[in-house]
Design a protein around this motif. Structure first.
Motif: not given
Length: 260
Positions: A64, A113, A117-118, A133, A147, A157, A209, A211
């Protein structure tokens, strides 16, 4: 238009006024409303119900980014620096693809975000705090999941049930405070050693993920000072901002290469 919306930096810039999520002022008011709603209702995200179960060794990494202007990345930026050039060369060799340029639904991270994610549309944003997510879907499908958060996107999030959480902000609703893993990360590439350790030999379905802070202001804080030459002393304030933005983008390209 006032100076706040005229500012060049992609922080509630002029484009925000055309966002499906409203103006900068409306987004700030919504942020307050949603924060109050979260504290009133608590964690509400549904667990995913998988349609398949994966057992074969597989690696899925979702990066992300943050605050990248249109055309910041792509074939037109190959001459920006060595990392951007190498990234472009890898794609030319068939190791990736440039996707069409798209515009985020909001330049408010805490809104965009959770939607991302969803896979939630802006007009259905109340679904973002409750839908699983993409990482949650992988977890329910048999993946070991992590994550890593070097950036913060608010309570909407967050998601329970993953095998590893780390970063400067917690995204685990079951743990209101950080577990000290990654709390001292500064640059996005600081996530890489832990990511590599978690991935290991890819002998199982694995999903992550990452971020990143990406191109978030202040740009000069997104890369190590020694990574680039000394800034020219005669630049105007706008030219200096553009230089720092380009350097932040080049550093992000380098981080992407470490993942790839």
């Amino acid at each position: 238009m006032d100076d706040f919306h005229d500012h060049k930096a992609p922080l509630f810039g002029a484009g925000t006024l055309a966002s499906p999520l409203g103006s900068a002022a409306e987004i700030l008011l919504d942020k307050t409303r949603l924060a109050m709603q979260y504290h009133e209702l608590g964690y509400r995200r549904r667990r995913a119900e998988p349609s398949i179960h994966i057992t074969a060794p597989t690696l899925a990494i979702f990066i992300i980014g943050e605050s990248a202007r249109a055309q910041t990345y792509g074939p037109g930026q190959a001459g920006r620096g060595p990392a951007s050039s190498e990234l472009d060369e890898r794609i030319k060799r068939g190791l990736g693809s440039w996707l069409p340029i798209t515009c985020a639904s909001s330049d408010g991270t805490y809104l965009s975000v959770p939607l991302l994610l969803t896979a939630t549309r802006p007009d259905q944003r109340d679904e973002a705090p409750v839908a699983p997510t993409v990482l949650g879907i992988l977890k329910a499908s048999g993946f070991t999941t992590a994550w890593l958060a070097n950036n913060e996107a608010g309570e909407d999030a967050r998601e329970t049930g993953h095998d590893l959480y780390a970063g400067r902000w917690t995204v685990n609703p079951d743990q209101p405070y950080n577990a000290n893993i990654g709390e001292h990360w500064r640059f996005d590439e600081d996530m890489m050693p832990l990511a590599r350790s978690f991935i290991g030999d890819v002998d199982r379905p694995t999903g992550l993920i990452l971020h990143t802070f990406g191109n978030h202001v202040a740009y000069m804080d997104r890369y190590p000072v020694h990574f680039f030459p000394v800034e020219p002393p005669s630049l105007s304030s706008d030219a200096l901002e553009d230089l720092r933005y380009a350097r932040a983008a080049e550093y992000v390209a380098r981080t992407i290469l470490q993942v790839a």
